[in-house]
Every structure is written in C-alpha cells, then in structure tokens.
Design a protein around this motif. Sequence first.
Motif, PDB file in Angstrom:
ATOM      1  N   UNK A  64       0.618  -1.040  -0.135  1.00  0.00           N
ATOM      2  CA  UNK A  64       0.094   0.023  -0.010  1.00  0.00           C
ATOM      3  C   UNK A  64       0.876   1.426  -0.004  1.00  0.00           C
ATOM      4  N   UNK A  65       2.339   1.245   0.367  1.00  0.00           N
ATOM      5  CA  UNK A  65       3.077   2.248   0.528  1.00  0.00           C
ATOM      6  C   UNK A  65       2.595   3.361   1.238  1.00  0.00           C
ATOM      7  N   UNK A  66       1.900   3.142   2.386  1.00  0.00           N
ATOM      8  CA  UNK A  66       1.359   4.092   3.521  1.00  0.00           C
ATOM      9  C   UNK A  66       2.412   4.627   4.155  1.00  0.00           C
ATOM     10  N   UNK A  67       2.296   5.520   5.154  1.00  0.00           N
ATOM     11  CA  UNK A  67       3.312   6.276   5.984  1.00  0.00           C
ATOM     12  C   UNK A  67       2.876   6.691   7.022  1.00  0.00           C
ATOM     13  N   UNK A  68       3.632   7.372   7.909  1.00  0.00           N
ATOM     14  CA  UNK A  68       3.145   7.980   9.129  1.00  0.00           C
ATOM     15  C   UNK A  68       2.316   9.358   8.610  1.00  0.00           C
ATOM     16  N   UNK A  69       2.043   9.350   7.443  1.00  0.00           N
ATOM     17  CA  UNK A  69       1.480  10.786   7.239  1.00  0.00           C
ATOM     18  C   UNK A  69      -0.121  10.508   6.496  1.00  0.00           C
ATOM     19  N   UNK A  70      -0.403   9.080   6.642  1.00  0.00           N
ATOM     20  CA  UNK A  70      -1.571   8.479   6.299  1.00  0.00           C
ATOM     21  C   UNK A  70      -2.676   8.338   7.232  1.00  0.00           C
ATOM     22  N   UNK A  71      -3.783   8.848   6.839  1.00  0.00           N
ATOM     23  CA  UNK A  71      -5.073   8.446   7.791  1.00  0.00           C
ATOM     24  C   UNK A  71      -5.607   7.430   7.121  1.00  0.00           C
ATOM     25  N   UNK A  72      -5.646   6.423   7.543  1.00  0.00           N
ATOM     26  CA  UNK A  72      -6.296   4.975   6.794  1.00  0.00           C
ATOM     27  C   UNK A  72      -7.489   4.533   7.275  1.00  0.00           C
ATOM     28  N   UNK A  73      -8.433   4.306   6.344  1.00  0.00           N
ATOM     29  CA  UNK A  73      -9.825   3.517   6.500  1.00  0.00           C
ATOM     30  C   UNK A  73      -9.400   2.069   6.436  1.00  0.00           C
ATOM     31  N   UNK A  74      -9.942   1.468   7.354  1.00  0.00           N
ATOM     32  CA  UNK A  74      -9.894  -0.173   7.062  1.00  0.00           C
ATOM     33  C   UNK A  74     -11.507  -0.658   7.266  1.00  0.00           C
ATOM     34  N   UNK A  75     -11.862  -1.320   6.357  1.00  0.00           N
ATOM     35  CA  UNK A  75     -13.178  -1.975   6.360  1.00  0.00           C
ATOM     36  C   UNK A  75     -13.180  -3.399   6.773  1.00  0.00           C
ATOM     37  N   UNK A  76     -13.997  -3.729   7.619  1.00  0.00           N
ATOM     38  CA  UNK A  76     -13.940  -5.144   8.212  1.00  0.00           C
ATOM     39  C   UNK A  76     -12.762  -5.634   8.903  1.00  0.00           C
ATOM     40  N   UNK A  77     -12.050  -4.935   9.937  1.00  0.00           N
ATOM     41  CA  UNK A  77     -11.176  -5.314  10.608  1.00  0.00           C
ATOM     42  C   UNK A  77     -11.145  -6.583  11.173  1.00  0.00           C
ATOM     43  N   UNK A  89       2.572   1.829  11.192  1.00  0.00           N
ATOM     44  CA  UNK A  89       3.096   2.357  10.107  1.00  0.00           C
ATOM     45  C   UNK A  89       2.386   3.693   9.993  1.00  0.00           C
ATOM     46  N   UNK A  90       1.251   3.838  10.087  1.00  0.00           N
ATOM     47  CA  UNK A  90       0.525   5.009   9.423  1.00  0.00           C
ATOM     48  C   UNK A  90       0.071   6.040  10.835  1.00  0.00           C
ATOM     49  N   UNK A  91      -0.322   7.172  10.461  1.00  0.00           N
ATOM     50  CA  UNK A  91      -0.790   8.128  11.444  1.00  0.00           C
ATOM     51  C   UNK A  91      -1.805   7.742  12.542  1.00  0.00           C
ATOM     52  N   UNK A  92      -2.924   6.952  11.575  1.00  0.00           N
ATOM     53  CA  UNK A  92      -3.841   6.494  12.365  1.00  0.00           C
ATOM     54  C   UNK A  92      -4.811   5.665  11.691  1.00  0.00           C
ATOM     55  N   UNK A  93      -5.651   4.943  12.165  1.00  0.00           N
ATOM     56  CA  UNK A  93      -6.502   4.081  11.571  1.00  0.00           C
ATOM     57  C   UNK A  93      -8.115   4.101  12.056  1.00  0.00           C
ATOM     58  N   UNK A  94      -8.708   4.239  11.087  1.00  0.00           N
ATOM     59  CA  UNK A  94     -10.429   4.171  11.405  1.00  0.00           C
ATOM     60  C   UNK A  94     -10.977   2.945  10.846  1.00  0.00           C
ATOM     61  N   UNK A  95     -11.285   2.020  11.779  1.00  0.00           N
ATOM     62  CA  UNK A  95     -11.954   0.727  11.358  1.00  0.00           C
ATOM     63  C   UNK A  95     -13.330   0.723  11.276  1.00  0.00           C
ATOM     64  N   UNK A  96     -13.883   0.301  10.327  1.00  0.00           N
ATOM     65  CA  UNK A  96     -15.494   0.191  10.066  1.00  0.00           C
ATOM     66  C   UNK A  96     -15.905  -1.248   9.969  1.00  0.00           C
ATOM     67  N   UNK A  97     -16.568  -1.502  11.085  1.00  0.00           N
ATOM     68  CA  UNK A  97     -16.997  -2.947  11.515  1.00  0.00           C
ATOM     69  C   UNK A  97     -18.429  -3.100  11.741  1.00  0.00           C
ATOM     70  N   UNK A  98     -19.057  -3.989  11.108  1.00  0.00           N
ATOM     71  CA  UNK A  98     -20.428  -3.976  11.162  1.00  0.00           C
ATOM     72  C   UNK A  98     -21.058  -5.200  12.504  1.00  0.00           C
TER      73      UNK A  98
END
Length: 311
Positions: A64-77, A89-98
């Motif tokens: 994904x080549x993400x870095x500590x500047x990225x705000x990542x959305x993860x679906x279905x963690x 690796x990244x600045x933060x993760x927002x996980x969307x889980x049903x």
Amino acid sequence: MACMYLQDGVALSLPVDSSGMDAQLLGPVEIRQLAEKLDVTPTKKLGQNFVHDPNTVRMIVAAAEVSDQDHVVEVGPGLGSLTLALLDTVADVTAVEIDSRLAGELPSTVQWRAPDHADKLRIILKDALQVSHADFEAAGAPSPTALVANLPYNVSVPVLLHLLEEFPSIKRVLVMVQAEVADRLAASPGSKIYGVPSVKAAFYGDVRRAGSIGKNVFWPAPKIESGLVRIDRFAPGTEPWPLDDATRSRVFPLIDAAFAQRRKTLRAALSGYYGGGAAAEEALVQAGISPSERGEKLGVADFVRLAGVTK
C-alpha cells in the motif's frame, strides 16, 4: 527483511522494514483464542475470513506504500490482524466494522498487542455501504487518505465504489478481494472479464493487480484464491475529467446501460437510455464512437466523452 508473494504467477520479493514495528501481530493461535473468547464463528453472510499470517499483513501494508502521514480507513478489521500492522506504520486507523462483537473487542486487542498505538485507533460500528463523512466526524476521525482492507468478499465492489465516491480524500487504495474480482477490476477494454466494475474503478485513477494471496493464510481457508488490487487516484490538477458527483451521475448510468446486455451493439443497448435507437446512434456518432461497437470495447474516457463531460 523481505516478504515473498505472487504477482501474475511470478514470485516477487517485497522489502519490508520491520525495524520500527513494536506491535505484536496475530498468528493462528491468537486468532483462534480471540474467536473462542468472543464465541465468533466466521460467517459467509458477512464475508468473514480472518487472516492469521503476520507476513501477509506486513506485505499488504508495504504494498500500500502508506506512511506515518496517512490516515487509513480499514473496512472489516475482524479480529485485528491487518489493523495491528497498519497501526505500526500510519498516523491513525479508522476501522469500520459491522459486527458489534468484533468492534467491541478490537480496542482491547490493540491494547494487548500494540499498547503504544492504542490512541491511533478509531472504530465506527456501521455497515461500510452506509458509512459517511458524518460518521467520521462523529468519531473524531480525520478524512482518510488511504483505504487498506481485506474487504468482505460478498460486497467488495459496492463497498470500494461507495468509499471512493464518499471520500475524495482517499488518494490510494490497496484491497484484498476474490481473485476473479481483482482480475475484473483491473481488466482492460476488450477482455472477456472487462465490465462495469472495471470501468467505474478506472473512473477514479490507475487500477492494477498488486499481488496474489493463497488460501492458507486465512481462517477458515476460503474455497477461492484472493488478489490484491491497487488504485492510485488521479492527483489533483491532473484529472482527465472532473471526479465530482455531477460527472459521476452522468457517466455511471451510461456504463450500466452499455453492459446490461453485453452482446448487443451500443446502439441497441443504449436505446432505452436515450429514448430510441436513432437518438442513441446520434449521440454515439457525435462522441466519435461507432454505434455498432459493444460496450466492452470502450474505455472510461469514451464513456465520459459520450456523457458530454469536458474538463
């Protein structure tokens, strides 16, 4: 350190810098412990297959080549396998889980396996097909710059297209989907598997296959192979057409109509859209497209031109 994976049948070595990784990633033992604790049985209805191989999730993050500047959305963690690798690796993760059980346990898993990163995680308990800017604001989450996820296989394409539409801030996508879906998303005009998902994904940027994933890295092991798809959204100022709602609302219905009956010529396939074959033919000729051509031969630029959109 290097991770080995397959791309187009060829083994590739992808360097992974693990020097800064302080999260303890989940393996098969931890995955089963968590599932037992929560009394969770992966369901086909929710498209659940949990990754239990640390090298696989490291490879996904690296691809994904993400870095500590990225705000990542993860679906279905799920149980948190990829989440932990992303948090390293990244600045933060927002996980969307049903699944409320999985969403409720994820903070504890992060506190257990990556306590130094616990403050970087936000969770939205919602169907990813319904998630919106308002949900991110309510969760105190920044606008995502990247989507990195093992998407639920039963709704992977609708979720992908919804997030690309809802969040123009997403500049890069790296998702795991069924291998045949990955092939379809990255297909070129004229191929047998080229269709609506191929054109709509290409509307947003460059789409390509980024690797292949075997069955044995999942629990339970699915019956199908998986593939990685990467999308790099057109950079601001370089877009070949506007990526706004107005353009999408004109282009996407044309794409749907053109592929609704694949064996028909565009004149016939679009007659309903234009209110008659003669009107469809006139629109096609004006756009420089042969009325006898078929939809699977057109690239996204052709559909944009047919929709009368100019930059």
